[in-house]
Design a protein around this motif. Structure first.
Motif, PDB file in Angstrom:
ATOM      1  N   VAL A  51      -3.037   5.912  11.319  1.00 26.86           N
ATOM      2  CA  VAL A  51      -3.326   5.203  12.574  1.00 26.86           C
ATOM      3  C   VAL A  51      -2.192   5.369  13.574  1.00 26.86           C
ATOM      4  N   TYR A  52      -0.947   5.199  13.107  1.00 34.24           N
ATOM      5  CA  TYR A  52       0.210   5.192  13.999  1.00 34.24           C
ATOM      6  C   TYR A  52       0.781   6.575  14.254  1.00 34.24           C
ATOM      7  N   GLY A  53       0.578   7.495  13.326  1.00 34.52           N
ATOM      8  CA  GLY A  53       1.220   8.796  13.424  1.00 34.52           C
ATOM      9  C   GLY A  53       2.493   8.845  12.598  1.00 34.52           C
ATOM     10  N   SER A  54       3.112   9.999  12.552  1.00 33.25           N
ATOM     11  CA  SER A  54       4.254  10.227  11.666  1.00 33.25           C
ATOM     12  C   SER A  54       5.600  10.056  12.355  1.00 33.25           C
ATOM     13  N   ASP A  55       5.613   9.535  13.569  1.00 34.16           N
ATOM     14  CA  ASP A  55       6.875   9.326  14.285  1.00 34.16           C
ATOM     15  C   ASP A  55       7.561   8.077  13.736  1.00 34.16           C
ATOM     16  N   HIS A  56       8.538   8.291  12.850  1.00 34.67           N
ATOM     17  CA  HIS A  56       9.219   7.160  12.204  1.00 34.67           C
ATOM     18  C   HIS A  56      10.147   6.436  13.168  1.00 34.67           C
ATOM     19  N   GLN A  57      10.514   7.078  14.285  1.00 24.20           N
ATOM     20  CA  GLN A  57      11.318   6.390  15.285  1.00 24.20           C
ATOM     21  C   GLN A  57      10.476   5.381  16.064  1.00 24.20           C
ATOM     22  N   GLN A  58       9.190   5.673  16.224  1.00 26.86           N
ATOM     23  CA  GLN A  58       8.303   4.773  16.963  1.00 26.86           C
ATOM     24  C   GLN A  58       7.837   3.621  16.075  1.00 26.86           C
ATOM     25  N   ILE A  59       7.401   3.952  14.853  1.00 33.30           N
ATOM     26  CA  ILE A  59       6.943   2.945  13.899  1.00 33.30           C
ATOM     27  C   ILE A  59       7.727   3.118  12.605  1.00 33.30           C
ATOM     28  N   ARG A  60       8.453   2.085  12.218  1.00 37.80           N
ATOM     29  CA  ARG A  60       9.256   2.108  11.004  1.00 37.80           C
ATOM     30  C   ARG A  60       8.626   1.151   9.998  1.00 37.80           C
ATOM     31  N   ILE A  61       8.363   1.655   8.785  1.00 38.26           N
ATOM     32  CA  ILE A  61       7.735   0.847   7.734  1.00 38.26           C
ATOM     33  C   ILE A  61       8.781   0.490   6.689  1.00 38.26           C
ATOM     34  N   SER A  62       8.966  -0.806   6.475  1.00 37.78           N
ATOM     35  CA  SER A  62       9.894  -1.313   5.454  1.00 37.78           C
ATOM     36  C   SER A  62       9.095  -2.032   4.381  1.00 37.78           C
ATOM     37  N   LEU A  63       9.516  -1.887   3.140  1.00 34.48           N
ATOM     38  CA  LEU A  63       8.892  -2.583   2.021  1.00 34.48           C
ATOM     39  C   LEU A  63       9.923  -3.473   1.353  1.00 34.48           C
ATOM     40  N   VAL A  64       9.619  -4.766   1.270  1.00 32.96           N
ATOM     41  CA  VAL A  64      10.472  -5.726   0.581  1.00 32.96           C
ATOM     42  C   VAL A  64       9.684  -6.298  -0.589  1.00 32.96           C
ATOM     43  N   LEU A  65      10.264  -6.212  -1.778  1.00 32.53           N
ATOM     44  CA  LEU A  65       9.603  -6.672  -2.987  1.00 32.53           C
ATOM     45  C   LEU A  65      10.090  -8.059  -3.386  1.00 32.53           C
ATOM     46  N   ALA A  66       9.155  -8.904  -3.800  1.00 31.67           N
ATOM     47  CA  ALA A  66       9.473 -10.233  -4.310  1.00 31.67           C
ATOM     48  C   ALA A  66       9.410 -10.222  -5.828  1.00 31.67           C
ATOM     49  N   PRO A  67      10.101 -11.139  -6.508  1.00 28.64           N
ATOM     50  CA  PRO A  67      10.026 -11.212  -7.970  1.00 28.64           C
ATOM     51  C   PRO A  67       8.589 -11.416  -8.443  1.00 28.64           C
ATOM     52  N   CYS A  68       8.252 -10.819  -9.588  1.00 26.40           N
ATOM     53  CA  CYS A  68       6.891 -10.889 -10.121  1.00 26.40           C
ATOM     54  C   CYS A  68       6.956 -10.892 -11.638  1.00 26.40           C
ATOM     55  N   PRO A  69       6.200 -11.769 -12.319  1.00 25.31           N
ATOM     56  CA  PRO A  69       6.231 -11.787 -13.790  1.00 25.31           C
ATOM     57  C   PRO A  69       5.691 -10.508 -14.417  1.00 25.31           C
ATOM     58  N   ASN A  70       4.904  -9.733 -13.657  1.00 24.29           N
ATOM     59  CA  ASN A  70       4.372  -8.471 -14.172  1.00 24.29           C
ATOM     60  C   ASN A  70       5.281  -7.289 -13.880  1.00 24.29           C
ATOM     61  N   ALA A  71       6.376  -7.509 -13.174  1.00 20.71           N
ATOM     62  CA  ALA A  71       7.221  -6.402 -12.731  1.00 20.71           C
ATOM     63  C   ALA A  71       7.838  -5.677 -13.915  1.00 20.71           C
ATOM     64  N   SER A  72       8.007  -4.374 -13.746  1.00 17.44           N
ATOM     65  CA  SER A  72       8.611  -3.549 -14.787  1.00 17.44           C
ATOM     66  C   SER A  72      10.059  -3.201 -14.482  1.00 17.44           C
ATOM     67  N   GLY A  73      10.479  -3.430 -13.238  1.00 19.21           N
ATOM     68  CA  GLY A  73      11.819  -3.029 -12.829  1.00 19.21           C
ATOM     69  C   GLY A  73      11.862  -1.656 -12.197  1.00 19.21           C
ATOM     70  N   LYS A  74      10.723  -0.949 -12.191  1.00 17.10           N
ATOM     71  CA  LYS A  74      10.679   0.396 -11.622  1.00 17.10           C
ATOM     72  C   LYS A  74       9.795   0.471 -10.381  1.00 17.10           C
TER      73      LYS A  74
END
Length: 436
Positions: free
Chosen positions: A57-80
């Motif tokens: 939708v946004y295109g591949s211009d990472h300077q225009q749209i920057r995607i960050s992922l922040v993970l929260a603790p989860c009992p199912n998490a594997s650590g990877k």
């Protein structure tokens, strides 16, 4: 572990989240999309299709749209989870769950991330309170994906939901915030591979120790039993990306898995033939290990899968792969991934095992649907086997299915009927675009 950052500000700038953001920014101003998620299932079945749709939708211009992922603790998490998400080139930067609460409470990331004046917080797993707190602190719009429930309706800006039921459950004054986008899990690719030359059965014993302790020896013993009657059948384990082969093999070794005698007592060791790894039993029976992920092409060629409960049942259902779902209870404290107070009690140090056994015993006394396709359909369209499972009767059931291909075809048709139409990720990406 952090992913390298593409930033348009000096790294030395403070990562403290700005308090007040002007509301009337121009639409073409560079923006941040902050995705909040948690467990491995959400990373693979929600985050993956959504970030692909966002870039489409946004295109591949990472300077225009920057995607960050922040993970929260989860009992199912594997650590990877960070390692998995790092494989998604659409994401610019990732923060692991270990650093979540300093970010939630004070807006401080481990790598001193900067934040643009304009952006959206997108919730894709965890506690729905988190995007509210973080979005208000950032001054960003808040978009929440709701699968089974939605909360904090007064403070969220938009709610993208799986079904219309969630709109009816919400207070009427907030109905205008809702849009039905469908099931993100239905956006699993549906490959059409050539007809397989041999009968192939997939074994999915899980990815975490609690499931693998029972799942690996049980699946191995079932496959070994079937092999005695049908040596032409091939068996393969699509290895979870969070699991290394040496660790997987430990669950087939009686020296490191004391539960093995209760699950059929078939042991195996890790061997390699060229570049192909196997689990091989003492009498030479081999189960191939498939390490490419996601394994959609492989799974689509399988006539049947034996699987534990979890997100893998959703992926198999979306691919239309017939399955038998296994929930052995020889180790009753294996399930500890409950939400809320039951999850907290089951994971307490020392006494958690007692609580887990009590909670799981209560849970299993009442018949309920466990596999995602069955939950979607509201009825059991794939068999769920729960209890002190043994390999011989399950192997016989598998052989009966293979001798009656019309039953497998009917199950495949039902799975395709309930998986829903793809496109939820694109609809969700459009909502994010409209709110940035």
């Amino acid at each position: 572990m952090q992913k390298s950052t593409r930033s348009d500000r000096p790294a030395a700038m403070s990562a403290t989240i700005p308090a007040n953001i002007p509301a009337n920014q121009p639409a073409n101003q560079p923006a941040d999309i902050l995705i909040l998620s948690n467990g491995p299932g959400e990373i693979t079945t929600w985050v993956r299709p959504v970030v692909k749709a966002l870039r489409k939708v946004y295109g591949s211009d990472h300077q225009q749209i920057r995607i960050s992922l922040v993970l929260a603790p989860c009992p199912n998490a594997s650590g990877k989870e960070v390692a998995i998400a790092t494989q998604y080139p659409e994401i610019d930067r990732i923060q692991g769950a270990a650093h979540f609460f300093p970010f939630l409470l004070w807006g401080q990331t481990a790598e001193n991330w900067d934040w643009r004046d304009r952006g959206v917080v997108l919730f894709l797993g965890g506690d729905q309170l988190y995007p509210i707190l973080i979005g208000k602190r950032l001054g960003y719009r808040i978009v929440i994906y709701g699968e089974w429930d939605t909360r904090w309706h007064r403070w969220g800006d938009r709610y993208a939901v799986m079904k219309a039921d969630l709109i009816h459950k919400a207070p009427p004054q907030y109905a205008h915030k809702f849009t039905i986008v469908g099931d993100l899990m239905a956006d699993t690719p549906h490959p059409h591979p050539p007809t397989p030359l041999s009968t192939q059965i997939a074994l999915l014993p899980g990815s975490k120790p609690a499931k693998l302790t029972q799942g690996v020896p049980l699946c191995l013993a079932i496959a070994h039993t079937i092999h005695q009657t049908r040596p032409d059948i091939e068996f393969v384990i699509p290895v979870a990306p969070t699991l290394d082969l040496a660790t997987l093999a430990q669950f087939a070794d009686p020296a490191t898995n004391p539960l093995l005698p209760e699950m059929g007592n078939v042991s195996a060791a890790l061997v390699r033939e060229g570049d192909t790894p196997y689990l091989m039993t003492p009498d030479g029976f081999k189960v191939r290990l498939w390490t490419d992920s996601p394994a959609y092409d492989l799974l689509s060629q399988c006539q049947l899968a034996l699987t534990t409960i979890g997100a893998n049942t959703a992926e198999l259902g979306s691919l239309g792969v017939p399955m038998i779902v296994l929930l052995p209870t020889q180790q009753l404290d294996a399930m500890r991934a409950w939400d809320g107070i039951p999850g907290l009690l089951a994971n307490l140090p020392g006494v958690g095992t007692l609580f887990a056994k009590a909670i799981n015993g209560w849970f299993l006394r009442k018949k309920r649907l466990l596999a995602w396709p069955n939950i979607w359909a509201g009825e059991e369209i794939v068999p769920e086997l729960v209890g002190h499972l043994q390999p011989q009767p399950i192997a016989q059931q598998v052989l009966e299915y293979l001798q009656q291909p019309e039953r497998l075809a009917a199950m495949r048709d039902r799975l395709r009927a309930v998986r829903g139409e793809p496109g939820a990720a694109t609809k969700l990406a459009q909502i994010v675009m409209d709110n940035r």
